[in-house]
Design an enzyme around this catalytic site. Structure first.
Site, PDB file in Angstrom:
ATOM      1  N   LEU A 178      37.277 111.521  22.113  1.00 30.93           N
ATOM      2  CA  LEU A 178      37.771 111.261  21.093  1.00 30.93           C
ATOM      3  C   LEU A 178      39.195 112.073  20.615  1.00 30.93           C
ATOM      4  O   LEU A 178      39.240 113.330  20.523  1.00 30.93           O
ATOM      5  CB  LEU A 178      36.989 111.301  19.672  1.00 30.93           C
ATOM      6  CG  LEU A 178      37.674 110.749  18.657  1.00 30.93           C
ATOM      7  CD1 LEU A 178      37.970 109.353  18.651  1.00 30.93           C
ATOM      8  CD2 LEU A 178      36.523 110.687  17.466  1.00 30.93           C
ATOM      9  N   ASP A 179      40.402 111.435  20.659  1.00 32.96           N
ATOM     10  CA  ASP A 179      41.757 111.968  20.193  1.00 32.96           C
ATOM     11  C   ASP A 179      42.066 113.205  20.954  1.00 32.96           C
ATOM     12  O   ASP A 179      42.724 114.219  20.466  1.00 32.96           O
ATOM     13  CB  ASP A 179      41.674 112.584  18.581  1.00 32.96           C
ATOM     14  CG  ASP A 179      41.358 111.279  17.645  1.00 32.96           C
ATOM     15  OD1 ASP A 179      42.081 110.280  18.021  1.00 32.96           O
ATOM     16  OD2 ASP A 179      40.522 111.261  16.666  1.00 32.96           O
ATOM     17  N   GLU A 180      41.536 113.145  22.251  1.00 28.28           N
ATOM     18  CA  GLU A 180      41.813 114.552  23.123  1.00 28.28           C
ATOM     19  C   GLU A 180      42.616 114.068  24.581  1.00 28.28           C
ATOM     20  O   GLU A 180      42.449 114.640  25.380  1.00 28.28           O
ATOM     21  CB  GLU A 180      40.597 115.253  23.308  1.00 28.28           C
ATOM     22  CG  GLU A 180      39.992 115.779  22.092  1.00 28.28           C
ATOM     23  CD  GLU A 180      39.047 116.735  22.348  1.00 28.28           C
ATOM     24  OE1 GLU A 180      38.764 117.032  23.733  1.00 28.28           O
ATOM     25  OE2 GLU A 180      38.586 117.333  21.357  1.00 28.28           O
TER      26      GLU A 180
ATOM     27  N   LEU B  28      47.066 117.430  17.512  1.00 31.36           N
ATOM     28  CA  LEU B  28      45.828 117.706  17.992  1.00 31.36           C
ATOM     29  C   LEU B  28      45.487 119.095  18.166  1.00 31.36           C
ATOM     30  O   LEU B  28      46.529 119.954  18.615  1.00 31.36           O
ATOM     31  CB  LEU B  28      45.604 116.810  18.974  1.00 31.36           C
ATOM     32  CG  LEU B  28      45.791 115.409  18.824  1.00 31.36           C
ATOM     33  CD1 LEU B  28      45.518 114.390  20.053  1.00 31.36           C
ATOM     34  CD2 LEU B  28      44.458 114.766  17.993  1.00 31.36           C
TER      35      LEU B  28
ATOM     36  N   HIS C  32      47.726 109.716  16.511  1.00 33.13           N
ATOM     37  CA  HIS C  32      46.744 110.490  15.558  1.00 33.13           C
ATOM     38  C   HIS C  32      47.479 111.241  14.345  1.00 33.13           C
ATOM     39  O   HIS C  32      48.595 111.908  14.903  1.00 33.13           O
ATOM     40  CB  HIS C  32      45.973 111.658  16.436  1.00 33.13           C
ATOM     41  CG  HIS C  32      45.086 112.290  15.969  1.00 33.13           C
ATOM     42  ND1 HIS C  32      45.183 113.359  14.944  1.00 33.13           N
ATOM     43  CD2 HIS C  32      43.622 111.999  15.919  1.00 33.13           C
ATOM     44  CE1 HIS C  32      43.879 113.943  14.753  1.00 33.13           C
ATOM     45  NE2 HIS C  32      42.803 112.937  15.054  1.00 33.13           N
TER      46      HIS C  32
END
Length: 286
Positions: free
Chosen positions: A229-231, A198, A194
């Site tokens: 999502l993206d976590e 984050l 990513h």
């Protein structure tokens, strides 16, 4: 078999915390003639989970060791364990879209022998990087995805993962969101990069967002993909210092470098069997 011919293995163990586990594991390895070269442990008091990573050489039967360890692990609470043969390269499938910087860095490190893996295929929702894959002699699969075709195309992807026997899937700037079903089925096997620390700057034009906010640090995060999502659980992160004079293009250039670094480093940790998923975070034993 001489000492020079001994095969190297890595033991990974995750279980509930209990007294005497280090002594029990090391004693069993010793009983089977293992020469322990690395032995790392971590006891997470917040989750009451215990983690072990041990690299050792072995000139006797690994099957006998595995059988003995299976008996030992019965006495460990909620034990998950595996003995990996480090002579066998891990099979990895890489997914990309149009950006090639992360893919090129992974291929370069693989060619130099710095990443112990076999890239079994490159998958993309665009045809742009097919010439790169062809030049490197890596099978390329173009699987375009739209909202209407996503279930059928993900079925093709799952079949390809099965056919190539890929253990891990690396999203090297793959600009598509995996379905919840696929995330569940591939839990703990999908590594994503990513373009920020984050959870900052999600969505499109992240470096424009960073420029508009006047950030002084930009970074990248490698994590396991989950339905959020993206976590997912974070494996590795890094940052680069920037200032008010940097344009969005400057930030994007610096971002590409840090993305490539973080993804390759995270993948190396995974290939070295250093990474354990611990709820919504990871344990990375050095």
């Amino acid at each position: 078999m001489t000492a020079d011919q001994a095969t190297h293995y890595c033991l990974n163990l995750a279980c509930g915390s209990d007294q005497g586990q280090v002594a029990a594991v090391s004693a069993l390895l010793n009983q089977h003639g293992a020469y322990i070269e690395q032995f790392s442990v971590f006891d997470d008091h917040t989750t009451e989970r215990f983690y072990v990573r041990s690299v050792f050489s072995l000139s006797s039967s690994v099957q006998a060791l595995r059988s003995a360890f299976a008996e030992l692990a019965v006495g460990f609470p909620q034990a998950q364990w595996k003995v990996h043969d480090l002579a066998e390269p891990t099979r990895v499938l890489v997914m990309v879209s149009k950006f090639d910087h992360c893919l090129r860095e992974l291929i370069a490190q693989w060619r130099r022998g710095e990443l112990k893996m076999d890239i079994v295929a490159i998958v993309s929702n665009h045809p742009d990087l097919a010439p790169l894959a062809e030049a490197e002699g890596i099978p390329f699969h173009h699987i375009p995805i739209t909202a209407d075709t996503k279930p059928a195309q993900e079925a093709k992807l799952k079949q390809l993962i099965a056919d190539t026997d890929a253990e891990f899937i690396v999203l090297a700037r793959y600009m598509q969101v995996l379905s919840e079903t696929l995330c569940h089925e591939l839990h703990g096997r999908v590594i994503n990069i990513h373009h920020s620390f984050l959870p900052g700057f999600k969505g499109g034009k992240p470096y424009q967002q960073a420029h508009d906010r006047g950030v002084k640090l930009i970074g990248a995060t490698a994590h396991f993909a989950t339905t959020d999502l993206d976590e997912g659980p974070i494996i590795e992160q890094s940052v680069e210092r920037v200032d008010h004079a940097d344009t969005p293009q400057n930030l994007s250039q610096a971002g590409r470098l840090v993305e490539s670094l973080v993804l390759s480093r995270a993948l190396r940790f995974v290939l070295d069997r250093r990474v354990f998923i611990n709820g919504m975070k990871t344990v990375v034993l050095r």
